[in-house]
Design a protein around this motif. Structure first.
Motif, short mmCIF file in Angstrom:
data_model
loop_
_atom_site.label_atom_id
_atom_site.label_comp_id
_atom_site.label_asym_id
_atom_site.label_seq_id
_atom_site.Cartn_x
_atom_site.Cartn_y
_atom_site.Cartn_z
N ALA A 95 0.84 -1.21 0.00
CA ALA A 95 0.00 0.00 0.00
C ALA A 95 0.87 1.25 0.00
O ALA A 95 0.57 2.23 -0.70
CB ALA A 95 -0.94 0.00 1.20
N TYR A 96 1.95 1.24 0.76
CA TYR A 96 2.82 2.42 0.81
C TYR A 96 3.59 2.61 -0.49
O TYR A 96 3.69 3.72 -1.01
CB TYR A 96 3.79 2.34 1.99
N ASP A 97 4.11 1.53 -1.02
CA ASP A 97 4.96 1.62 -2.20
C ASP A 97 4.19 1.88 -3.49
O ASP A 97 4.73 2.45 -4.43
CB ASP A 97 5.80 0.35 -2.36
N ASN A 98 2.95 1.47 -3.54
CA ASN A 98 2.17 1.58 -4.78
C ASN A 98 1.22 2.77 -4.75
O ASN A 98 0.06 2.66 -5.12
CB ASN A 98 1.41 0.28 -5.04
N ARG A 99 1.74 3.90 -4.33
CA ARG A 99 0.94 5.12 -4.33
C ARG A 99 1.86 6.30 -4.61
O ARG A 99 3.07 6.22 -4.36
CB ARG A 99 0.22 5.31 -2.98
N ALA A 100 1.30 7.33 -5.13
CA ALA A 100 2.10 8.53 -5.43
C ALA A 100 2.48 9.22 -4.14
O ALA A 100 1.68 9.31 -3.20
CB ALA A 100 1.29 9.48 -6.32
N ARG A 101 3.72 9.68 -4.08
CA ARG A 101 4.19 10.42 -2.92
C ARG A 101 4.80 11.74 -3.39
O ARG A 101 5.39 11.81 -4.45
CB ARG A 101 5.22 9.59 -2.15
N ASP A 121 2.90 13.12 4.44
CA ASP A 121 2.21 12.04 3.75
C ASP A 121 2.40 10.71 4.47
O ASP A 121 1.46 9.92 4.60
CB ASP A 121 2.73 11.94 2.31
N PHE A 181 -0.61 8.51 5.92
CA PHE A 181 -0.75 7.13 5.44
C PHE A 181 -0.74 6.14 6.59
O PHE A 181 -1.61 5.26 6.68
CB PHE A 181 0.37 6.79 4.45
#
Length: 195
Positions: free
Chosen positions: A73-79, A89, A93
């Motif tokens: 979930a953390y890695d597959n989202r725009a930051r 962020d 999160f």
């Protein structure tokens, strides 16, 4: 016949994990038997072994699943690119993700002692990977002079402990919405790193 009439394998496996999660969180891993899990699921005790070799594997599967979901979930989202925005962020999160999974969070912290050394090593590595994501933010912020953190590892552990603690007391019908809670915690984290 091992399976209770009306049960289906594509439903039973996830149901076993859901029941085990609830029972482990409520009573503790050591106090829960495979027979108790089977009774709650609605299958004979022997049927559980079609889905998991033993209770240890079930605990490990729950904990690893939680960590895999967290990292995915953390890695597959725009930051954001800005380092302060990235820290904000992360705070938002972490709170949102964990508030949706209080039982998994509880088990992930309270039942580590019940893992075999081999399983503990796997979970510890995944946890360190998640911690590394926050420590990278703090390290980059310190290197650029934006954050004033004397020890990024200690700061990382302190921030994660503070954020994760929310799951023990927060109630959806309380005085703060999740967004308000995220903002309060962001202000505390921001001040703690002098951002």
């Amino acid at each position: 016949m091992a399976r209770t009439q009306g049960s289906h394998s594509e439903i039973t496996g996830p149901r076993i994990r859901a029941v085990a999660l609830e029972l482990f969180a409520t009573h503790g891993f050591a106090a829960v038997s495979m027979r108790q899990i089977a009774r709650e699921v609605g299958v004979q005790a022997g049927a559980l072994y079609n889905y998991t070799p033993d209770k240890q594997d079930l605990l490990f599967t729950l904990m690893k699943g939680h960590m895999d979901d967290l990292l995915d979930a953390y890695d597959n989202r725009a930051r954001p690119d800005d380092i302060v925005a990235r820290l904000k962020d992360f705070v938002a999160f972490h709170i949102a993700f964990h508030l949706e999974r209080p039982q998994a969070v509880f088990i992930s912290y309270m039942e580590l002692r019940n893992l075999t050394p081999e399983n503990f090593a796997v979970i510890e590595e995944l946890r360190r990977g998640y911690e590394h994501r926050l420590e990278t933010i703090l390290s980059e912020g310190r290197a650029s002079g934006v954050f004033d953190v004397p020890d990024t590892k200690i700061a990382t552990l302190a921030v994660i402990a503070m954020l994760t603690g929310v799951t023990t007391w927060y109630r959806p019908k309380g005085r703060l919405s999740v967004a308000e809670l995220q903002e309060v915690y962001w202000q505390m984290v921001r001040k703690s790193v002098s951002a």
